[in-house]
Design a protein around this motif. Structure first.
Motif, PDB file in Angstrom:
ATOM      1  N   UNK A   5     -34.795  57.029-159.996  1.00  0.00           N
ATOM      2  CA  UNK A   5     -35.491  56.032-160.897  1.00  0.00           C
ATOM      3  C   UNK A   5     -36.446  56.794-161.891  1.00  0.00           C
ATOM      4  N   UNK A   6     -36.913  58.053-161.435  1.00  0.00           N
ATOM      5  CA  UNK A   6     -37.682  58.773-162.336  1.00  0.00           C
ATOM      6  C   UNK A   6     -37.026  59.301-163.582  1.00  0.00           C
ATOM      7  N   UNK A   7     -35.622  59.676-162.929  1.00  0.00           N
ATOM      8  CA  UNK A   7     -34.636  60.362-164.174  1.00  0.00           C
ATOM      9  C   UNK A   7     -34.617  59.163-165.288  1.00  0.00           C
ATOM     10  N   UNK A   8     -34.124  58.121-164.618  1.00  0.00           N
ATOM     11  CA  UNK A   8     -33.999  56.928-165.704  1.00  0.00           C
ATOM     12  C   UNK A   8     -35.247  56.589-166.519  1.00  0.00           C
ATOM     13  N   UNK A   9     -36.323  56.674-165.903  1.00  0.00           N
ATOM     14  CA  UNK A   9     -37.796  56.036-166.525  1.00  0.00           C
ATOM     15  C   UNK A   9     -37.844  57.340-167.703  1.00  0.00           C
ATOM     16  N   UNK A  10     -37.652  58.374-167.626  1.00  0.00           N
ATOM     17  CA  UNK A  10     -37.799  59.406-168.712  1.00  0.00           C
ATOM     18  C   UNK A  10     -36.940  59.292-169.867  1.00  0.00           C
TER      19      UNK A  10
ATOM     20  N   UNK B  33     -27.622  54.364-160.121  1.00  0.00           N
ATOM     21  CA  UNK B  33     -26.932  55.069-160.857  1.00  0.00           C
ATOM     22  C   UNK B  33     -27.129  56.469-161.220  1.00  0.00           C
ATOM     23  N   UNK B  34     -28.302  56.762-161.355  1.00  0.00           N
ATOM     24  CA  UNK B  34     -28.685  58.113-161.896  1.00  0.00           C
ATOM     25  C   UNK B  34     -29.037  59.089-160.596  1.00  0.00           C
ATOM     26  N   UNK B  35     -29.049  58.540-159.514  1.00  0.00           N
ATOM     27  CA  UNK B  35     -29.490  59.254-158.301  1.00  0.00           C
ATOM     28  C   UNK B  35     -28.666  60.593-157.930  1.00  0.00           C
ATOM     29  N   UNK B  36     -27.254  60.474-158.198  1.00  0.00           N
ATOM     30  CA  UNK B  36     -26.531  61.654-157.944  1.00  0.00           C
ATOM     31  C   UNK B  36     -26.523  62.282-156.495  1.00  0.00           C
ATOM     32  N   UNK B  37     -26.861  63.562-156.088  1.00  0.00           N
ATOM     33  CA  UNK B  37     -27.006  63.983-154.723  1.00  0.00           C
ATOM     34  C   UNK B  37     -28.557  64.186-154.467  1.00  0.00           C
ATOM     35  N   UNK B  38     -29.537  63.521-155.462  1.00  0.00           N
ATOM     36  CA  UNK B  38     -30.892  63.606-155.004  1.00  0.00           C
ATOM     37  C   UNK B  38     -31.483  62.189-154.609  1.00  0.00           C
ATOM     38  N   UNK B  39     -32.567  62.138-154.423  1.00  0.00           N
ATOM     39  CA  UNK B  39     -33.283  60.897-153.681  1.00  0.00           C
ATOM     40  C   UNK B  39     -33.033  59.844-154.401  1.00  0.00           C
ATOM     41  N   UNK B  40     -33.321  58.390-153.848  1.00  0.00           N
ATOM     42  CA  UNK B  40     -33.433  57.465-154.788  1.00  0.00           C
ATOM     43  C   UNK B  40     -34.512  57.693-155.510  1.00  0.00           C
ATOM     44  N   UNK B  41     -35.582  58.038-155.448  1.00  0.00           N
ATOM     45  CA  UNK B  41     -36.750  57.899-156.169  1.00  0.00           C
ATOM     46  C   UNK B  41     -36.318  59.041-157.377  1.00  0.00           C
ATOM     47  N   UNK B  42     -35.612  60.056-157.048  1.00  0.00           N
ATOM     48  CA  UNK B  42     -35.427  60.984-158.213  1.00  0.00           C
ATOM     49  C   UNK B  42     -34.483  60.152-159.330  1.00  0.00           C
TER      50      UNK B  42
END
Length: 308
Positions: A139-144, A128-137
């Motif tokens: 995940x890391x955004x949500x974790x922060x 849900x927070x991936x946007x135009x980036x990678x899947x891992x991006x």
């Protein structure tokens, strides 16, 4: 699970729900893909009224609408970061509930980044927070975004290696509302080769002890079998280490009780989570059994037993 309740803006803090509701209100949150909805279904199967995808601002309203309903005194709300201003809304909701005498248990469901990537890829859905980036991006955004909430949660449930039965066992321990229980202390054995449990508060490393895996007549047994247990506990260093660990945990438990901490996970690790950690976790649990008289509920899990 039901949909969020309709209604206007909250009209002041909810009325206290009375003693019957103590320990019967929970907020389930955590990382997307870690199993929030699965946890909610397990809780619902235990007789709780569960509302999924609820905007945090509506939590106080949900408490008001169900306060006088005998069938809905056990309430769990599942919330996630897709709500705009998620953190701010949740903080406000918790403050409003506190003003009405309610303190929900916050259950944070987590999983390793690698596990989350596999799960999203298996269902071919974007984060849900991936946007135009990678899947891992994403995940890391949500974790922060959730770091502060995770650190303040009553309990963190690591679902990295859990099946639904193991998750159910963890939740059953959490839902025990025995008023005599002031602290729930989980002792979890694990294998370092599979990663340290994400929900660990204290980690004990047993890899300094001789490994029964390298003894042919012990390799196929586990720390629950007397041959391995006697070998592990018979080491002089094991006894010394357990003495220190026991004293440390007794001191910590005394502090946890004084500070009102309700959930603590002690992770006991060896290489594979089959021999040394299993035998030591069970012995440590046995040594601490008398703490139950002081309101401590002891639970033992063997996370990686049977994986080899």
């Amino acid at each position: 699970m039901t949909t969020p309740p309709a209604g206007g803006a909250p009209q002041g803090p909810p009325e206290p729900a009375g003693p019957d509701r103590s320990g019967h209100v929970a907020i389930i949150t955590g990382m997307s893909g870690a199993g929030r909805t699965t946890a909610g279904r397990v809780i619902e199967d235990r007789g709780w009224y569960v509302v999924d995808n609820l905007p945090p601002a509506l939590i106080p309203e949900l408490m008001r609408l169900t306060a006088d309903d005998p069938a809905r005194q056990k309430i769990a709300a599942i919330v996630d970061v897709r709500t705009r201003d998620f953190t701010r809304e949740l903080d406000r909701a918790l403050e409003e509930l506190a003003g009405g005498g309610l303190r929900p248990r916050i259950i944070f469901v987590d999983s390793s980044d690698e596990s989350l990537v596999r799960r999203f890829e298996s269902v071919r859905r974007p984060h849900p927070l991936q946007g135009e980036g990678l899947l891992l991006d994403g995940i890391r955004r949500e974790r922060r975004m959730l770091a502060d909430l995770r650190s303040s949660a009553d309990v963190v449930i690591d679902t990295t290696n859990d099946n639904v039965h193991q998750l159910s066992a963890k939740i059953d321990a959490l839902l025990n509302t025995d008023a005599r229980v002031q602290l729930r202390l989980a002792i979890v054995s694990f294998g370092y080769k599979y990663g340290i449990p994400l929900d660990a508060d204290v980690v004990l490393d047993l890899r300094f002890l001789p490994n029964p895996y390298w003894i042919p007549e012990l390799r196929d047994f586990t720390g629950r079998d007397p041959q391995v247990r006697d070998f592990v506990l018979g080491q002089e260093r094991t006894g010394t280490y357990l003495d220190h660990a026991e004293q440390m945990l007794r001191t910590a438990v005394s502090g946890y009780l004084q500070e009102g901490r309700r959930y603590v996970t002690v992770a006991v690790g060896c290489t594979g989570g089959k021999h040394r950690s299993v035998a030591t976790a069970e012995e440590l649990t046995r040594r601490l059994e008398d703490l139950e008289e002081a309101g401590v509920q002891l639970t033992t899990f063997h996370r990686d037993l049977g994986r080899e």
